[in-house]
Design an enzyme around this catalytic site. Sequence first.
Site, mmCIF file in Angstrom:
data_model
loop_
_atom_site.group_PDB
_atom_site.id
_atom_site.type_symbol
_atom_site.label_atom_id
_atom_site.label_comp_id
_atom_site.label_asym_id
_atom_site.label_seq_id
_atom_site.Cartn_x
_atom_site.Cartn_y
_atom_site.Cartn_z
ATOM 1 N N HIS A 176 -7.046 1.257 -6.577
ATOM 2 C CA HIS A 176 -7.765 0.398 -5.334
ATOM 3 C C HIS A 176 -8.046 -1.123 -6.162
ATOM 4 C CE1 HIS A 176 -7.866 -1.145 -1.587
ATOM 5 N NE2 HIS A 176 -7.972 -0.134 -0.241
ATOM 6 N N ARG B 107 1.130 -0.694 -0.379
ATOM 7 C CA ARG B 107 0.143 -0.026 -0.333
ATOM 8 C C ARG B 107 0.839 1.426 -0.156
ATOM 9 N NH1 ARG B 107 -5.008 1.501 3.126
ATOM 10 N NH2 ARG B 107 -5.988 0.234 1.320
ATOM 11 N N CYS C 130 -16.581 1.387 0.012
ATOM 12 C CA CYS C 130 -14.733 1.083 0.035
ATOM 13 C C CYS C 130 -14.375 0.965 2.119
ATOM 14 C CB CYS C 130 -13.894 0.887 -0.655
ATOM 15 S SG CYS C 130 -13.643 3.105 -0.149
ATOM 16 N N GLN D 168 -9.883 -3.578 -3.859
ATOM 17 C CA GLN D 168 -11.227 -3.660 -3.147
ATOM 18 C C GLN D 168 -11.972 -3.489 -4.012
ATOM 19 O OE1 GLN D 168 -12.579 -1.668 -0.497
ATOM 20 N NE2 GLN D 168 -14.069 -2.059 -0.493
ATOM 21 N N ASP E 177 -17.362 7.330 -1.527
ATOM 22 C CA ASP E 177 -16.331 6.856 -0.616
ATOM 23 C C ASP E 177 -16.021 8.456 -0.195
ATOM 24 O OD1 ASP E 177 -13.949 5.685 0.019
ATOM 25 O OD2 ASP E 177 -12.587 5.960 -1.677
ATOM 26 N N ARG F 99 -13.710 -8.586 1.003
ATOM 27 C CA ARG F 99 -12.320 -8.513 0.631
ATOM 28 C C ARG F 99 -11.226 -9.530 1.511
ATOM 29 N NH1 ARG F 99 -10.387 -3.269 0.911
ATOM 30 N NH2 ARG F 99 -8.015 -4.234 -0.148
#
Length: 310
Positions: free
Chosen positions: A135, A108, A268, A138, A227, A296
């Site tokens: 991402h 990350r 997310c 996700q 988001d 996930r």
Amino acid sequence: MSAPQNKTIRHFLDLHHFDTATLRAILDDAATMKRNRAAYADRLRGRTLAMIFEKPSTRTRVSFEVGMMQLGGNVVVLKHDDMQLGRGETIADTARVLSRYVDAIMVRTGPETRLQELAAHAAVPVINGLTNESHPCQIMADIQTFEERCGPIAGRIVAWTGDANNVATSWVHAAVRFGFTLRLACPKPLRPPAALMDWANAEGTGAVVNMDTPEEAVRGADCVVTDAWVSMNHSMEEKQERYDALGPYQVNERLMGLAKPDGIFLHCLPAHRNEEVTDAVIDGPRSAVWDEAENRLHAQKAVLAWCMDA
Ligand code: CP
Ligand code: NVA
């Protein structure tokens, strides 16, 4: 836009690097692993995943760690500041060294160039656990969640309301690869980069369209996604400007009321309650966010197995 997938090392860097059949096979595995966890208890026995975090995480950290444990493997968690990477050792040298110890690396990080540099110098698969630009893990979980609740996503309508951030970019990639319509409602200065829209239009398999208002985007949608208005890569100086621009893009009951009656809500997480989404929506019957967070784990177990199969 499209750095080719390395032929010999199975990196998982971005959804647009893959063909639809590969992504579909990973999702099929994810569903099987979810149904029958015990059957995969030795799938990655003796393998080790290193996870590098240059930004905070709850879901990514825990789901990858638990996922490796459920597959019989191990993890090493590395925070940027605890590594020599934090004192100036290069990404390339870090990649070379970690490749001598572990079987895959999840990272990350900030700019996607850091992810690409890691992958270029690693002798083991590298997995994108979020960059400033995308991402993908996700969105694999998001597609799994949508299909569990609503059936095949091909031909359906997903509405994104907010800014065109890293998560939105992976939704764009997914729309093209999985063949659904993605309607993006973003304030004009926060719309997706032209290069991304050009890529989506050139591919021509899904429809990715900018809409003028969140209402237009959400009307008749099968899924509404948003988001946080301020992502980890945004500065405090940008914060107020973003809040001012994004206020009208909040997902509330009025906006959800325009979606299909059985349309679902995804986020997310982490959510900033009563900013981008109201309590009534995220805690309401159409919210699938807890399944989404759980998925996930399943989606990434399938990604890990795919990466380490080579
Ligand atoms: N959605 C997500 O990636 O969450 P974390 O930042 O907690 O990992
Ligand atoms: N867009 C958010 C996603 C967090 C999982 C961020 O980058 O901070």
